[in-house]
Scaffold this motif. Structure first.
Motif, PDB file in Angstrom:
ATOM      1  N   ILE A   1       0.835  -1.199   0.000  1.00  0.00           N
ATOM      2  CA  ILE A   1       0.000   0.000   0.000  1.00  0.00           C
ATOM      3  C   ILE A   1       0.872   1.253   0.000  1.00  0.00           C
ATOM      4  O   ILE A   1       2.025   1.234   0.463  1.00  0.00           O
ATOM      5  CB  ILE A   1      -0.945   0.041   1.217  1.00  0.00           C
ATOM      6  CG1 ILE A   1      -0.143   0.107   2.520  1.00  0.00           C
ATOM      7  CG2 ILE A   1      -1.905  -1.126   1.202  1.00  0.00           C
ATOM      8  CD1 ILE A   1      -0.999   0.395   3.750  1.00  0.00           C
ATOM      9  N   ILE A   2       0.316   2.301  -0.569  1.00  0.00           N
ATOM     10  CA  ILE A   2       0.945   3.616  -0.420  1.00  0.00           C
ATOM     11  C   ILE A   2       0.573   4.123   0.962  1.00  0.00           C
ATOM     12  O   ILE A   2      -0.604   4.199   1.301  1.00  0.00           O
ATOM     13  CB  ILE A   2       0.456   4.583  -1.505  1.00  0.00           C
ATOM     14  CG1 ILE A   2       0.960   4.124  -2.870  1.00  0.00           C
ATOM     15  CG2 ILE A   2       0.909   6.007  -1.206  1.00  0.00           C
ATOM     16  CD1 ILE A   2       0.492   4.976  -4.021  1.00  0.00           C
ATOM     17  N   PRO A   3       1.554   4.422   1.796  1.00  0.00           N
ATOM     18  CA  PRO A   3       1.235   4.805   3.169  1.00  0.00           C
ATOM     19  C   PRO A   3       0.437   6.100   3.210  1.00  0.00           C
ATOM     20  O   PRO A   3       0.641   6.995   2.380  1.00  0.00           O
ATOM     21  CB  PRO A   3       2.616   4.992   3.816  1.00  0.00           C
ATOM     22  CG  PRO A   3       3.527   5.292   2.674  1.00  0.00           C
ATOM     23  CD  PRO A   3       2.997   4.512   1.514  1.00  0.00           C
ATOM     24  N   PRO A   4      -0.472   6.217   4.153  1.00  0.00           N
ATOM     25  CA  PRO A   4      -1.195   7.490   4.297  1.00  0.00           C
ATOM     26  C   PRO A   4      -0.222   8.591   4.691  1.00  0.00           C
ATOM     27  O   PRO A   4       0.641   8.398   5.554  1.00  0.00           O
ATOM     28  CB  PRO A   4      -2.200   7.199   5.419  1.00  0.00           C
ATOM     29  CG  PRO A   4      -1.633   6.028   6.161  1.00  0.00           C
ATOM     30  CD  PRO A   4      -0.883   5.216   5.158  1.00  0.00           C
ATOM     31  N   ILE A   5      -0.334   9.734   4.028  1.00  0.00           N
ATOM     32  CA  ILE A   5       0.587  10.849   4.272  1.00  0.00           C
ATOM     33  C   ILE A   5      -0.210  12.032   4.806  1.00  0.00           C
ATOM     34  O   ILE A   5      -1.097  12.551   4.132  1.00  0.00           O
ATOM     35  CB  ILE A   5       1.330  11.245   2.989  1.00  0.00           C
ATOM     36  CG1 ILE A   5       2.132  10.050   2.449  1.00  0.00           C
ATOM     37  CG2 ILE A   5       2.246  12.441   3.246  1.00  0.00           C
ATOM     38  CD1 ILE A   5       2.738  10.295   1.093  1.00  0.00           C
ATOM     39  N   GLU A   6       0.105  12.415   6.020  1.00  0.00           N
ATOM     40  CA  GLU A   6      -0.539  13.582   6.612  1.00  0.00           C
ATOM     41  C   GLU A   6       0.280  14.820   6.249  1.00  0.00           C
ATOM     42  O   GLU A   6       1.427  14.977   6.667  1.00  0.00           O
ATOM     43  CB  GLU A   6      -0.606  13.436   8.138  1.00  0.00           C
ATOM     44  CG  GLU A   6      -1.315  14.585   8.824  1.00  0.00           C
ATOM     45  CD  GLU A   6      -1.350  14.412  10.338  1.00  0.00           C
ATOM     46  OE1 GLU A   6      -1.657  15.399  11.027  1.00  0.00           O
ATOM     47  OE2 GLU A   6      -1.058  13.295  10.820  1.00  0.00           O
ATOM     48  N   LEU A   7      -0.310  15.673   5.427  1.00  0.00           N
ATOM     49  CA  LEU A   7       0.414  16.848   4.953  1.00  0.00           C
ATOM     50  C   LEU A   7       0.698  17.818   6.100  1.00  0.00           C
ATOM     51  O   LEU A   7      -0.146  18.042   6.965  1.00  0.00           O
ATOM     52  CB  LEU A   7      -0.374  17.552   3.853  1.00  0.00           C
ATOM     53  CG  LEU A   7      -0.580  16.751   2.568  1.00  0.00           C
ATOM     54  CD1 LEU A   7      -1.267  17.608   1.510  1.00  0.00           C
ATOM     55  CD2 LEU A   7       0.741  16.211   2.041  1.00  0.00           C
ATOM     56  N   LYS A   8       1.902  18.382   6.064  1.00  0.00           N
ATOM     57  CA  LYS A   8       2.332  19.283   7.126  1.00  0.00           C
ATOM     58  C   LYS A   8       2.413  20.714   6.619  1.00  0.00           C
ATOM     59  O   LYS A   8       2.518  20.962   5.421  1.00  0.00           O
ATOM     60  CB  LYS A   8       3.688  18.819   7.668  1.00  0.00           C
ATOM     61  CG  LYS A   8       3.639  17.393   8.220  1.00  0.00           C
ATOM     62  CD  LYS A   8       4.968  16.967   8.794  1.00  0.00           C
ATOM     63  CE  LYS A   8       4.891  15.541   9.335  1.00  0.00           C
ATOM     64  NZ  LYS A   8       6.159  15.086   9.927  1.00  0.00           N
ATOM     65  N   ASP A   9       2.383  21.634   7.553  1.00  0.00           N
ATOM     66  CA  ASP A   9       2.440  23.054   7.221  1.00  0.00           C
ATOM     67  C   ASP A   9       3.804  23.369   6.606  1.00  0.00           C
ATOM     68  O   ASP A   9       4.849  23.100   7.201  1.00  0.00           O
ATOM     69  CB  ASP A   9       2.229  23.876   8.492  1.00  0.00           C
ATOM     70  CG  ASP A   9       2.196  25.372   8.202  1.00  0.00           C
ATOM     71  OD1 ASP A   9       2.156  25.744   7.012  1.00  0.00           O
ATOM     72  OD2 ASP A   9       2.222  26.160   9.168  1.00  0.00           O
ATOM     73  N   ALA A  10       3.785  23.918   5.391  1.00  0.00           N
ATOM     74  CA  ALA A  10       5.034  24.210   4.692  1.00  0.00           C
ATOM     75  C   ALA A  10       5.523  25.637   4.920  1.00  0.00           C
ATOM     76  O   ALA A  10       6.578  26.014   4.405  1.00  0.00           O
ATOM     77  CB  ALA A  10       4.864  23.956   3.197  1.00  0.00           C
ATOM     78  N   SER A  11       4.768  26.410   5.682  1.00  0.00           N
ATOM     79  CA  SER A  11       5.129  27.825   5.842  1.00  0.00           C
ATOM     80  C   SER A  11       6.455  28.013   6.566  1.00  0.00           C
ATOM     81  O   SER A  11       7.086  29.066   6.459  1.00  0.00           O
ATOM     82  CB  SER A  11       4.021  28.582   6.575  1.00  0.00           C
ATOM     83  OG  SER A  11       3.829  28.040   7.881  1.00  0.00           O
TER      84      SER A  11
END
Length: 491
Positions: free
Chosen positions: A119-129
């Motif tokens: 499976i493609i692991p679930p990726i929790e997007l993080k703040d890029a600021s």
């Protein structure tokens, strides 16, 4: 239909799918009814063939079609229902026992198969600021533009045959034959080769020994190939070249004016300067872009740490490893020459492959969430660029992209990645910094991930980290055979 999870280890999954025989029988009967009115069998009127007879004649072939449809369509449906995405095409395994397979085709046994995938692991997007990058900017000076125009003028300058001896700056036209230990070597022969003395295009000592020759002279010179010459069969070897001088020509004076611009197909010298300035700005902009992207990817790599699908890493590693071995082979070198071992290099490039896959998954997730799209026009322009690079092979390339699964994706992927980078640059902190041309173009060893900075490693690292082909610099001095094998090996 039953779906039983038999393996859930890390990212690896394996499912056992069971479709009961009676369900397979029912599906087959539905198909038989569908074909009843279409088949023509001797002895029966159209549409009056008994289903039992149809089953006897067509049952196995219809069941085989059903099996193929199920294994083609069901895995995708099952993964969707589970909320999973497979990193690669799932592997399907069915019984290899002929007797068991025959029972399945006769609807006398349950149809079972396994689906193995990562499976493609679930990726929790993080703040890029919080990401900060520095964008190095070079102001193109008038001197830089004039220097480039001077080089253009020099390449376009004319020569007139002259009597007397050749001097530095003159162009000589020669035939030559190179030999090592008295034997001619591949790529060491050319006819009507033109060489401007003092241009340092050929290996050290070659041009210097032609100063003073005249048209009609025959001369044998001796030179030594550099020890680090890319062609291993010539590196460090002493060679002789039998030379016949056919012409000596003096260079006409260089004049940068509207006449020069007209020769180049432009209306004025001002237009020439405008175009040259734009080209230089574009070149500097490409370097700036690559450096900014490297900073961005490095910080994303620090932000996101997760297990990567092994099969994706394997595929990426094989691409990198193939390039490394090709580079070494072309250079006639070994891992020992690169101050490493094959085992150490494998471990190092495995890490690069993991990084590349992880960043690819992150960029894909960011792009999907941001609604990044690659338009048909952008795909067409990318395809046109491919065609432009291979004149005369347009038909073959078009056929390749039409008929090769995944070929279109290979065009889309880099376009998508660059658009995601553009999107990220609107969210991160970007600080412009004025730098000199030398500062911009200087190699930044600190940005390179490999521990040992060999030429082949730089090349693969750049491709693996930035997704761009940063070629190693070609040697400044080439073998005399400009377009022959020896020279090609140095490219």
């Amino acid at each position: 239909m039953q779906v039983i999870e038999t393996l859930a280890q890390g990212l690896k999954r394996e499912l056992k799918v069971v479709i009961p025989a009676d369900e397979m029988q029912a599906r087959m009967n539905e198909r038989l009814v569908e074909v009843k009115d279409r088949v023509r069998i001797n002895g029966f009127r159209p549409g009056k063939v008994p289903v039992a007879h149809l089953k006897k004649v067509y049952g196995k072939s219809i069941m085989a079609d059903l099996v193929n449809e199920i294994v083609r369509e069901k895995p995708t449906e099952i993964l969707t229902s589970r909320g999973e995405k497979s990193a690669t095409q799932p592997e399907i395994a069915m019984t290899e026992d002929e007797a068991e397979a025959d029972k399945i085709l006769n609807a006398q046994a349950d149809f079972e198969f396994t689906v193995a995938y990562e499976i493609i692991p679930p990726i929790e997007l993080k703040d890029a600021s919080g990401i900060k990058v520095t964008r190095e900017v070079v102001d193109v000076s008038e001197d830089e533009v004039n220097e480039q125009i001077q080089r253009i003028a020099e390449s376009a300058r004319t020569y007139e045959s002259k009597k007397g001896k050749a001097a530095n700056g003159d162009r000589v036209t020669v035939d030559y034959l190179g030999k090592v230990n008295g034997e001619a070597f591949d790529g060491g022969k050319d006819e009507d080769a033109e060489l401007v003395l003092g241009s340092n295009r050929f290996i050290p000592g070659f041009e210097e020994q032609l100063v003073g020759v005249k048209a009609g002279d025959e001369k044998t010179i001796t030179v030594t190939f550099p020890a680090d010459y890319p062609a291993a069969n010539l590196a460090g070897k002493e060679a002789t070249f039998d030379i016949t001088v056919k012409d000596v020509a003096a260079a006409a004076p260089i004049e940068i004016n509207d006449e020069l611009a007209t020769k180049l197909g432009l209306e004025s010298v001002d237009k020439l300067k405008e175009i040259v300035r734009g080209q230089i700005e574009s070149q500097f902009g490409s370097i700036t872009r690559q450096k900014v992207k490297r900073q961005l990817l490095d910080q994303l790599d620090e932000l996101y740490q997760f297990d990567t699908p092994e099969r994706l890493v394997d595929a990426e590693f094989e691409n990198i490893w193939r390039q490394i071995n090709t580079d070494l082979q072309q250079a006639g070198k070994t891992f020992a020459d690169e101050d490493t071992t094959e085992e150490e290099a494998r471990a190092e490039y495995r890490k690069l492959a993991e990084r590349r896959v992880r960043l690819g998954l992150v960029l894909s997730e960011i792009g999907e969430k941001a609604g990044v799209q690659v338009s048909d026009d952008e795909m067409q322009r990318s395809l046109f660029e491919q065609l432009r690079q291979f004149p005369g092979q347009e038909k073959e390339i078009l056929e390749y992209f039409r008929n090769t699964p995944g070929a279109a994706a290979s065009l889309r992927a880099p376009l998508f990645e660059e658009k995601v980078v553009d999107h990220l640059l609107t969210e991160v902190s970007v600080t412009d910094k004025k730098v000199s041309k030398e500062e911009l173009t200087a190699d930044d060893e600190a940005d390179e991930k490999p521990a040992k900075k060999t030429a082949s490693k730089k090349k693969a690292a750049a491709k693996a980290e930035a997704g761009e082909g940063e070629e190693a610099a070609a040697p400044k001095k080439k073998a005399p055979a400009k377009k022959k094998a020896a020279d090609e090996s140095a490219e």
